[in-house]
Each structure stands twice: as C-alpha cells, then as structure tokens.
Design an enzyme around this catalytic site. Sequence first.
Site, PDB file in Angstrom:
ATOM      1  N   LYS A   1      15.357  36.265 -29.150  1.00 40.51           N
ATOM      2  CA  LYS A   1      15.310  35.819 -30.550  1.00 40.51           C
ATOM      3  C   LYS A   1      15.743  36.957 -31.462  1.00 40.51           C
ATOM      4  O   LYS A   1      16.553  36.766 -32.367  1.00 40.51           O
ATOM      5  CB  LYS A   1      13.896  35.343 -30.911  1.00 40.51           C
ATOM      6  CG  LYS A   1      13.602  33.949 -30.378  1.00 40.51           C
ATOM      7  CD  LYS A   1      12.144  33.569 -30.494  1.00 40.51           C
ATOM      8  CE  LYS A   1      11.910  32.249 -29.760  1.00 40.51           C
ATOM      9  NZ  LYS A   1      10.520  31.914 -29.537  1.00 40.51           N
TER      10      LYS A   1
ATOM     11  N   GLN B   1       4.802  33.647 -31.320  1.00 38.13           N
ATOM     12  CA  GLN B   1       5.138  33.197 -29.964  1.00 38.13           C
ATOM     13  C   GLN B   1       3.891  32.628 -29.273  1.00 38.13           C
ATOM     14  O   GLN B   1       2.860  33.296 -29.203  1.00 38.13           O
ATOM     15  CB  GLN B   1       5.705  34.385 -29.166  1.00 38.13           C
ATOM     16  CG  GLN B   1       6.227  34.023 -27.800  1.00 38.13           C
ATOM     17  CD  GLN B   1       7.468  33.121 -27.850  1.00 38.13           C
ATOM     18  OE1 GLN B   1       8.379  33.334 -28.627  1.00 38.13           O
ATOM     19  NE2 GLN B   1       7.469  32.101 -27.015  1.00 38.13           N
TER      20      GLN B   1
ATOM     21  N   ASP C   1       9.057  27.144 -37.087  1.00 30.52           N
ATOM     22  CA  ASP C   1       8.771  26.363 -35.877  1.00 30.52           C
ATOM     23  C   ASP C   1       8.426  24.911 -36.219  1.00 30.52           C
ATOM     24  O   ASP C   1       8.429  24.049 -35.344  1.00 30.52           O
ATOM     25  CB  ASP C   1       7.556  26.978 -35.154  1.00 30.52           C
ATOM     26  CG  ASP C   1       7.938  27.654 -33.858  1.00 30.52           C
ATOM     27  OD1 ASP C   1       9.043  27.390 -33.348  1.00 30.52           O
ATOM     28  OD2 ASP C   1       7.110  28.438 -33.353  1.00 30.52           O
TER      29      ASP C   1
END
Length: 296
Positions: free
Chosen positions: A55, A99, A122
């Site tokens: 990422k 995460q 997200d």
Amino acid sequence: MASGNIIDGKAFAENLRARVADAVTSLKQEHGVTPGLAVVLVGEDPASQVYVRNKGKQTSACGMESFEHRLSVDTTQAALLELIAALNADDTVHGILVQLPLPDHIEEQAVIDAVDPEKDVDGFHVINTGRLATGAAAMVPCTPLGCLMMLEDRLGDLSGLEAVIVGRSNIVGKPMAALLMGANCTVTVAHSRTRDLPGVCRRADILVAAVGRPEMIRGDWIKPGATVIDVGINRIPAAEKGKMRLVGDVAFDEAAAVAGAITPVPGGVGPMTIAVLLRNTVIAACRQKGIAEPVI
Ligand code: NDP
C-alpha cells in the site's frame, strides 16, 4: 481489461493506478493539494506486513503522501484511539486505513467507529455503510467497488441482470449487494443457510463468490455465458511437496469452460483492491477540500 473470457485484474488495476496518478497530478497543479494516506499496522502479522508495504509503495508511486504507523503488538486500545484522533485532526491526511485483523485485546468495532467517516477510505464506518445503503455519496469498501468497476468495464450497463452474491460479510457481500442494486441488478445474497445453492447460482447472469472455501463453486453451478467474479483467496497445498498455492472460491477450469467471463485467482480481484484504495483516497481528499471529484 479482458482477453478472451479471462478478466485481467492486474492490467485493470494498472490502468486504474495510472488514472489515479493523473488525478493526483491535476490536484497538485490546479489546487495545491497532495492527497495523503495513513496506514496503521498493529503487530507483526506477516500477511498484513506485506499488504501495508505494498500500500505504501503504490501510494507513493501515484504521487500521494504515504504515512505508515507501525505499532507493537502490545499497543493498548487507548493508544491506538489516540493515534487515530491525531490522524483525524491532521490536514495532510485525507485517508486513514487501519490494517485488520487487530490483536485480540483491541475491539475492532471501536477502532472502525473512531475513524472520521470522511477519511474512512475502507468504507467500514457505519456512517458510510448507511450512506451506501441509502444511495448517498459514501466511501465504498475497496474490494466490492473494484468488482463493480470490472463488471461495468466488461458488461457496460448492468440494468436488469440477475446477480447472485455468495457471502454476506460486511466487507464484501453486503456492500457488493448494495452496489449491484444501485446498478439496477436484481440481487440475491446467498450464504451458508441458503437452500439449493447450486440452483440459486445457476440463475445468475453475474455471480460473485466471496465465501473463503477453496473451489466450492463448480462449473455446473454456472449459467452458460455468465460473468463470474471470484473474490476468494484460499491457500491450499500445491502439487510440489511443502509448497502452497492460491485458489479462489470457484473451480476455475470448470467455470471458465462455461462462463462468458471470469476473474482468475491470483490476478483477478486481488490486485484491484489496493488500486481502489488509492482512488478512494483521491476522492476523499477532493470531498474534504470542496473540490469537484474527478471521474476515476
Ligand atoms: P467471511 O468469512 O466474513 O464471510 C464468508 C461468507 O461466506 C459468509 O457470509 C458465510 O455465510 C458464507 N459461507 C460460508 N460457507 C458457505 C457455504 N458452504 N455455502 C454458502 N455460503 C457460505 O469472508 P469475507 O467476506 O471476508 O471473505 C470471503 C473471501 O474473500 C475470503 O476468501 C477472503 O480471503 C477473500 N477476500 C478477498 C479480498 C481481495 O482483496 N481479493 C478482500 C476481502 C476478502 P454465513 O454468513 O451464513 O456464515
């Protein structure tokens, strides 16, 4: 991006990243804004470390600011929430991704709830879930949004098509259903209690598999010509002793013989997820700065 009936997610993701990079260049030149993505990793889970590293690399490669926060596995929930509050308040950070999974002593929902919904790239915050469900401008979870992009690229207008999603998780199945309903499909969401799953799948013009069971969906469950999106990522023993290989939730060879189009595993949905995360960060930056959103 398709060659024959295989949908090439890698090429599609590359193309999307190039569009993101162009949008970032315009934002910098026209508005003096550099989108910034903060990724928070707690602990040392090897798979999560790889994701976070990728990422970071891809964020920088698109011309955005990448902020990595690696915290030790014994970080307290209070300390993590404090970091999130600081990132929420930081003007250079437009997207925040924590995460998952988190260590057991940290309550995942409390962490998701703490992220500013405008920076929730997200799309897991309940405000964004609600916005998506009601058709408002939401931050949309990356994996299902990537699937929708690939479907629209392949099929054009999805109106009136029968879509069957196998799996009802908050991160894939449910948002996928909302997106396909928004695209005017007739949507069925199947799960572990569904009766006659093969029969339900056979109705699908679009079949999305998000189950987590290796090769569960067989070739004869697929309507000839259907478009099959395989979200599953499963590790199974390879022919070579001691090695593992990745397979999806769909028995690929059988399904590819029947389907009109199908995503492989690996190389299908997987590569799209990070590319969509980058896209979401650009969109989040535009919304926060009151700049018209580019179409990417
Ligand atoms: P979850 O475990 O959260 O959900 C799985 C879903 O599958 C549940 O709704 C479950 O039903 C359903 N299910 C389980 N067994 C069966 C069965 N025998 N028949 C029908 N339905 C069944 O998984 P996720 O949604 O998080 O992930 C699904 C897969 O996608 C995994 O392989 C994961 O690794 C992969 N994934 C890939 C991503 C990518 O970037 N490509 C991103 C996210 C996930 P019930 O609700 O009844 O229990």
